[in-house]
Motif scaffolding. Structure first.
Motif, PDB file in Angstrom:
ATOM      1  N   THR A  57       0.901  -1.112   0.110  1.00 23.33           N
ATOM      2  CA  THR A  57      -0.134  -0.007   0.127  1.00 23.33           C
ATOM      3  C   THR A  57       0.933   1.297  -0.139  1.00 23.33           C
ATOM      4  O   THR A  57       1.875   1.318   0.590  1.00 23.33           O
ATOM      5  N   ASP A  59       0.461   5.725   0.280  1.00 20.24           N
ATOM      6  CA  ASP A  59      -0.336   6.719   0.693  1.00 20.24           C
ATOM      7  C   ASP A  59      -0.484   7.681  -0.414  1.00 20.24           C
ATOM      8  O   ASP A  59      -1.626   8.277  -0.650  1.00 20.24           O
ATOM      9  N   ALA A  60       0.512   7.647  -1.699  1.00 18.14           N
ATOM     10  CA  ALA A  60      -0.051   8.574  -2.711  1.00 18.14           C
ATOM     11  C   ALA A  60       1.104   8.296  -3.751  1.00 18.14           C
ATOM     12  O   ALA A  60       2.395   7.608  -3.368  1.00 18.14           O
ATOM     13  N   LYS A  81      -4.874   2.623  -9.462  1.00 17.93           N
ATOM     14  CA  LYS A  81      -6.149   2.214  -9.214  1.00 17.93           C
ATOM     15  C   LYS A  81      -6.066   1.760  -7.599  1.00 17.93           C
ATOM     16  O   LYS A  81      -6.911   1.984  -6.699  1.00 17.93           O
ATOM     17  N   SER A  82      -4.978   1.295  -7.059  1.00 19.63           N
ATOM     18  CA  SER A  82      -4.682   0.789  -5.660  1.00 19.63           C
ATOM     19  C   SER A  82      -4.270   1.816  -4.836  1.00 19.63           C
ATOM     20  O   SER A  82      -4.225   1.579  -3.780  1.00 19.63           O
ATOM     21  N   ALA A  83      -3.655   2.731  -5.535  1.00 21.23           N
ATOM     22  CA  ALA A  83      -3.027   3.992  -4.544  1.00 21.23           C
ATOM     23  C   ALA A  83      -4.162   4.761  -3.785  1.00 21.23           C
ATOM     24  O   ALA A  83      -5.362   4.962  -4.239  1.00 21.23           O
ATOM     25  N   GLU A  84      -3.807   5.189  -2.603  1.00 24.29           N
ATOM     26  CA  GLU A  84      -4.785   6.094  -1.839  1.00 24.29           C
ATOM     27  C   GLU A  84      -5.020   7.284  -2.520  1.00 24.29           C
ATOM     28  O   GLU A  84      -6.028   7.902  -2.663  1.00 24.29           O
ATOM     29  N   ARG A  85      -3.875   7.964  -2.975  1.00 22.93           N
ATOM     30  CA  ARG A  85      -4.074   9.213  -3.725  1.00 22.93           C
ATOM     31  C   ARG A  85      -3.128   9.208  -4.995  1.00 22.93           C
ATOM     32  O   ARG A  85      -2.174   8.607  -4.875  1.00 22.93           O
ATOM     33  N   HIS A  99      -9.579   9.100  -8.790  1.00 28.24           N
ATOM     34  CA  HIS A  99      -9.234   9.912  -7.637  1.00 28.24           C
ATOM     35  C   HIS A  99      -7.798  10.512  -7.840  1.00 28.24           C
ATOM     36  O   HIS A  99      -7.049  10.861  -6.821  1.00 28.24           O
ATOM     37  N   LEU A 111      -0.901  15.089   3.153  1.00 33.75           N
ATOM     38  CA  LEU A 111      -1.013  13.725   3.650  1.00 33.75           C
ATOM     39  C   LEU A 111      -0.917  13.514   4.962  1.00 33.75           C
ATOM     40  O   LEU A 111      -0.159  13.883   5.705  1.00 33.75           O
ATOM     41  N   LYS A 113      -1.804  11.023   8.497  1.00 30.24           N
ATOM     42  CA  LYS A 113      -2.063   9.576   9.179  1.00 30.24           C
ATOM     43  C   LYS A 113      -2.897   9.781  10.310  1.00 30.24           C
ATOM     44  O   LYS A 113      -3.253  10.800  10.790  1.00 30.24           O
TER      45      LYS A 113
END
Length: 256
Positions: A57, A59-60, A81-85, A99, A111, A113
């Motif tokens: 994972t 974060d960006a 598609k799997s990235a948070e941002r 997104h 960003l 936490k």
């Protein structure tokens, strides 16, 4: 001071881990092959040192631009598609949809936490070749990261040395510069990313920053290598400021 680990995936793609945040630059995970762009054919010569499924994972994704396959390839588009941002140019966000978030130069995103720790990401100007190239190259940005270390991290994106890079040096206290190097040439006898002289100029603009180049191998259109950078920095007497990453090997960096 915060723990910082860099892992070179290949080309412009690197995993940056700092203070619990995980960020990925320009995702390129395809195997070697050819890519037909409107004005040129690009040939990839080396695959990624780490497969996308091994990244975990993030974060960006820090995407300097979406319009060139050596900065965002087919597998990279799937990874988005799997990235948070996904932080990129305004034009790129419009094309990508979903997104993706578009930033103009000098605009910032934050960003955060669950524990309240924050990392500020500021978009920086970039020029992907000589003056006048913009209608052909399209918009590009770089990124400055602040908040988890005493000094900032600057990722140039695809740019040459010009006043936009110098302005970053005037605005930020940068301890680590990650220039996109290699002296890429595709359209004519001029470079589209930093050549050795540009990287040297950048090193002088950030006089005590560590220089960790990206995007200088793995494609046929690069005209200069990591060895060219190493030799030039050593000849000029500041080779200790240059760090070439071994692909796939997490490397700890100390930012004072």
């Amino acid at each position: 001071m915060s723990d910082l680990t860099l892992t070179l995936i290949g080309g412009p793609t690197a995993l940056i881990e700092i203070g619990g945040f995980r960020l990925l630059t320009d995702p390129t995970f395809d195997q070697p092959g050819e890519y037909d762009l409107p004005h040129v054919k690009l040939v990839k010569t080396a695959g990624p040192a780490v497969a996308p499924g091994q990244i975990g994972t993030v974060d960006a994704v820090l995407l300097s631009h979406d319009q060139h396959s050596d900065n965002l390839d087919n597998s990279g588009r799937v990874f988005l598609k799997s990235a948070e941002r996904v932080l990129t140019t305004k034009a790129g966000a419009s094309r990508l949809g979903g997104h993706a978030e578009g930033l103009e130069p000098w605009a910032s995103a934050s960003l955060t936490k669950p524990d309240g720790s924050q990392l500020a990401v500021t978009a920086t100007p970039a020029r992907h070749g000589p003056a006048g190239i913009e209608p052909l190259s399209g918009d590009v940005i770089g990124f400055v990261l602040e908040g988890m270390a005493k000094r900032a991290i600057y990722i140039t994106g695809d740019t040459v040395w010009y006043d936009g890079v110098a302005e970053v040096a005037r605005r930020f206290d940068v301890g680590l510069v990650m220039p996109f190097a290699g002296s890429a040439q595709t359209r004519g006898p001029f470079h589209l990313t930093m050549d050795v002289n540009d990287v040297i100029e950048t090193a002088h603009a950030f006089p005590d920053a560590l220089v960790v180049p990206l995007h200088y191998d793995g494609w046929q259109h690069f005209r200069q290598s990591g060895d060219d950078l190493r030799h030039s920095f050593a000849t000029l007497g500041f080779g200790e400021r240059l760090r070439l990453l071994a692909p796939g090997r997490p490397t700890g960096i100390v930012l004072d």
